[in-house]
Write an enzyme that holds these catalytic residues in place. Structure first.
Site, PDB file in Angstrom:
ATOM      1  N   GLU A 142      62.404  16.958  51.836  1.00  0.00           N
ATOM      2  CA  GLU A 142      61.866  18.034  51.023  1.00  0.00           C
ATOM      3  C   GLU A 142      62.803  19.223  50.844  1.00  0.00           C
ATOM      4  OE1 GLU A 142      58.771  17.892  49.417  1.00  0.00           O
ATOM      5  OE2 GLU A 142      59.081  15.802  50.014  1.00  0.00           O
ATOM      6  N   SER A 431      11.260 -16.311  47.394  1.00  0.00           N
ATOM      7  CA  SER A 431      10.623 -17.050  48.488  1.00  0.00           C
ATOM      8  C   SER A 431      10.937 -16.499  49.868  1.00  0.00           C
ATOM      9  CB  SER A 431      11.034 -18.522  48.420  1.00  0.00           C
ATOM     10  OG  SER A 431      10.526 -19.119  47.246  1.00  0.00           O
TER      11      SER A 431
END
Length: 728
Positions: A142, A431
């Site tokens: 950076e 079911s």
């Protein structure tokens, strides 16, 4: 007097000259006459050029005159702004945690972290105490001149402008050439704190803080100068390391280190440090949980920069490059995304999405079981579902007390914030409802061997057309036992049982177990026309496994604010009231075991283990279900289309049963076989039989006084229904 003196002086001078002349043997040479150089005439320009040059000199004098004054004014303004910002800066420790909201950390049943929500903050770290590899990686990536500049880098800004222009962007669009100090100023939002009244929302506030452009750059300069005056380089770097966002909800390098690698930022090796530093450029894009290979490639670039700047020796560089960082086991699995989202939905927003505190939640999740469910889902869809299918599926794994051990809310297993088909989808149960019809009958005194007639049936409905149920196979089996009726999911026989024992009683039992709510009081309720979600349906089956008591599904066991010892509250669910007798639950378990051994659920069976369950397929096959259990776990599976269109060739006994099989096969791997809590046929075959008493409740009360005679299988339900409906 003056004349005599003057003459005398002249004679003396003449004598000196004369004697000098006599003494010299040679006459003095005459001086050479040289032509005097004429001065060069001034260069003459044409009138146009002369005018231009004169104008240029005038402009220069004006620019210079104004320029140094403007420069002095700018310097004074910048200096004043710097001093102002300097006066507003607090102690640097107050700037380390810049979140406006808290986080939620979730722990599994063993206390291990498996999920985070919100922006997690791993705790304050100091640039002096973190891994030196991390400090070097950040500086190399950076701001290589961080320790030498005074807050801004004119060289870096000029280089960034050149890069942007070559790329066809504006001079301040894209690369900004910002120093770490300037980036820290941006992270601090130039000292502007979030005010809900002044911003539409937090996202708008952060967008403004992160905005670029010339105006923003100009504002950053005095703030950066103030930071350099107020704090040391290490303190500025500490603020940066704590506030930087690094993807996956991680704010700061400590949180990111724990999130991706499961270790503290103090223990990072070069390749791990490089991967984290590489995230600063684009946290979401390079997050290793999104694309590990892309993140590793970015980390290799950071390692190269570290090597070029002398932070890594040749050997260290080669070793780190050849052994790229990988995610921790928990981060790799990314297990439990649907489960974590569900947990967030079960607690108040002020303790979850809108929390201003850091919250720690202990949960019931078993990561081994969660992974088993995810792998099973993936395996079935990869190998047994057509590639162009849009079908969705969901899985819930639960203990008998309602504790959810695993949850998959869709075929995409590793997601966050997606639609959860296990908890959000209300679908007809089909079911899978039938066991509660038989649970009611068993609780009223029937046995698994009680008889029911599977023959054509028409139910008269006052004020509505008569209703005639049909079997799936469009044929009839005649007189059959309750066990056979459930085993083969016979529709007409189930409706007969429901009407015989009382539709209201069936609804009461089903709702008592939490299977569904607001069930319609219609004959078709026995066939599962009511809607429910997979979580509640699985919880209802857990009530059968635990011996007949209702459960409230839960996933949270305690919620604590970080740093506190006492939880704010504990688990909100668990075992509730008894719904049917333990005897009835054991007999129903036996019947459901036959479904898996000989009936519609055979694909769910696993050799060597006792499994009970029930299949379910709704009208036109829009939904397919299988819910079953072993002695320890209940597993519910749903499959269907989001647009509610019918599935193609799928029934509950097909793919859902296979998903169940694949899930339980992985869950049971290496586990000893345990018998189900099922009744033995000898228990009811040897006991005194009875007809259901009129005073029998559906809530598990003691059965009516039995008649002292063995019940004939040809009697019971068959005789009673023939009396009610005739021989239709």
């Amino acid at each position: 007097m003056s004349q005599k003196g003057g003459r005398r002086g002249s004679l003396v001078a003449d004598k000196r000259y004369s004697s000098s002349k006599q003494a010299s043997p040679k006459a003095a040479p005459k001086p050479r006459k040289t032509r005097a150089k004429k001065p060069r005439p001034p260069r003459r320009h044409g009138p146009i050029v002369g005018t231009i040059l004169g104008l240029a000199r005038l402009i220069w004098r004006i620019v210079w005159g104004f320029g140094w004054r403007i420069a002095m004014i700018v310097a004074l303004v910048v200096g004043a702004a710097t001093l102002y910002f300097y006066s507003t800066l607090p102690d640097y420790t107050q700037l380390l945690d810049g979140r406006t909201r808290g986080s939620v950390t979730m722990l599994d049943d063993e206390g291990k972290v498996f999920a985070w929500r919100g922006e997690t903050f791993g705790g304050q770290i100091d640039a002096k105490n973190v891994s030196p590899w991390l400090r070097d990686a950040v500086v190399a990536t950076e701001d290589r001149r961080f320790y030498n500049h005074f807050g801004i880098s004119p060289r870096g800004i000029a280089s960034a402008i050149a890069i942007n222009l070559r790329a066809g962007r504006g001079p301040f669009d894209g690369n900004g050439g910002s120093t770490i100090t300037q980036q820290t100023a941006k992270l601090l939002c130039l000292g502007v704190t979030f005010d809900p009244k002044g911003w539409k929302n937090e996202a708008a506030y952060e967008d403004d803080c992160r905005s670029g452009g010339l105006r923003r750059k100009i504002k950053e300069v005095p703030y950066a100068f103030a930071l350099e005056l107020k704090y040391s380089k290490d303190q500025i770097l500490s603020i940066y390391l704590n506030r930087a966002y690094l993807g996956a909800g991680a704010r700061g390098f400590e949180a990111a280190s724990e999130r991706y690698f499961g270790i503290s930022a103090a223990n990072l090796d070069p390749q791990q440090a490089a991967m984290l530093a590489g995230l600063l450029k684009a946290p979401t894009r390079y997050a290793p949980t999104n694309d590990l290979k892309r993140s590793q490639d970015r980390a290799e670039t950071v390692l190269m920069l570290m090597h070029e700047q002398g932070f890594l020796t040749d050997r260290q560089y080669l070793d780190a490059r050849n052994n790229p960082a990988t995610l921790s086991q928990a981060a790799q699995k990314r297990a439990g995304g649907y489960f974590a989202d569900w947990i967030m939905d079960t607690i108040p927003d002020f303790l979850s999405r809108d929390t201003t505190e850091d919250v720690v939640i202990k949960t019931t999740l078993d990561q081994r079981i969660q992974s088993a469910a995810e792998e099973a889902m993936q395996s079935v869809f990869d190998n047994k579902v057509k590639k162009d299918s849009d079908a969705e599926a969901a899985i819930v794994v639960m203990s008998a007390d309602g504790a959810v051990r695993g949850m998959v809310g869709g075929r995409a297993t590793k997601v966050t914030g997606a639609f959860n088909h296990a908890t959000m989808a209300q679908r007809q149960s089909g079911s899978t409802f039938k066991p509660f019809v038989y649970a009611t009958a068993l609780d009223l005194g029937y046995t698994p061997d009680s008889m029911v007639d599977d023959a054509p049936l028409t139910v008269k409905m006052p004020g509505s057309p008569d209703w005639t149920p049909r079997n799936y196979e469009r044929n009839y089996m005649g007189p059959i036992t309750l066990t056979t009726a459930l085993e083969h999911s016979v529709n007409v026989a189930t409706v007969r049982v429901s009407e015989a024992v009382g539709r209201e009683n069936v609804i009461k039992v089903a709702e008592g177990f939490g299977f569904a709510q607001n069930l319609p009081n219609l004959p078709s309720v026995a066939l599962g026309v009511g809607e429910s979600d997979l979580l509640d349906m699985t919880g209802a089956y857990a009530g059968i496994l635990n011996g007949g008591s209702s459960v409230q599904p839960y996933g949270l066991t305690s919620l604590t604010l970080k740093g506190d010892d006492q939880p704010l509250f504990g688990k909100p669910g668990g075992i509730g009231e008894r719904v049917i007798s333990q005897k009835a639950a054991r007999e129903l378990t036996y019947m459901m075991r036959q479904v898996v051994l000989h009936g519609t659920g055979r694909r769910a069976n696993i050799d060597g283990y006792d499994i009970a369950g029930k299949t379910g397929t709704t009208q036109s096959a829009r939904d397919a279900w299988f819910i079953g259990f072993t002695s320890d776990y209940v597993v519910g599976v749903w499959m269907g289309n989001d647009d509610n269109t019918p599935l193609k060739g799928v029934t509950g006994g097909g793919l859902p049963a296979e998903i169940f099989h694949e899930t339980m096969k992985r869950v049971l791997d290496g586990q000893p076989a345990k018998p189900l809590p099922a009744a033995n046929p000898a228990e009811w075959q040897s006991q005194t039989q009875q007809y259901p008493g009129q005073t029998q409740s559906a809530g598990g009360a003691a059965p009516a006084e039995p008649r002292r005679q063995r019940r004939n299988p040809s009697d019971s339900i068959l005789k009673e229904l023939l009396g009610i409906f005739g021989a239709n």
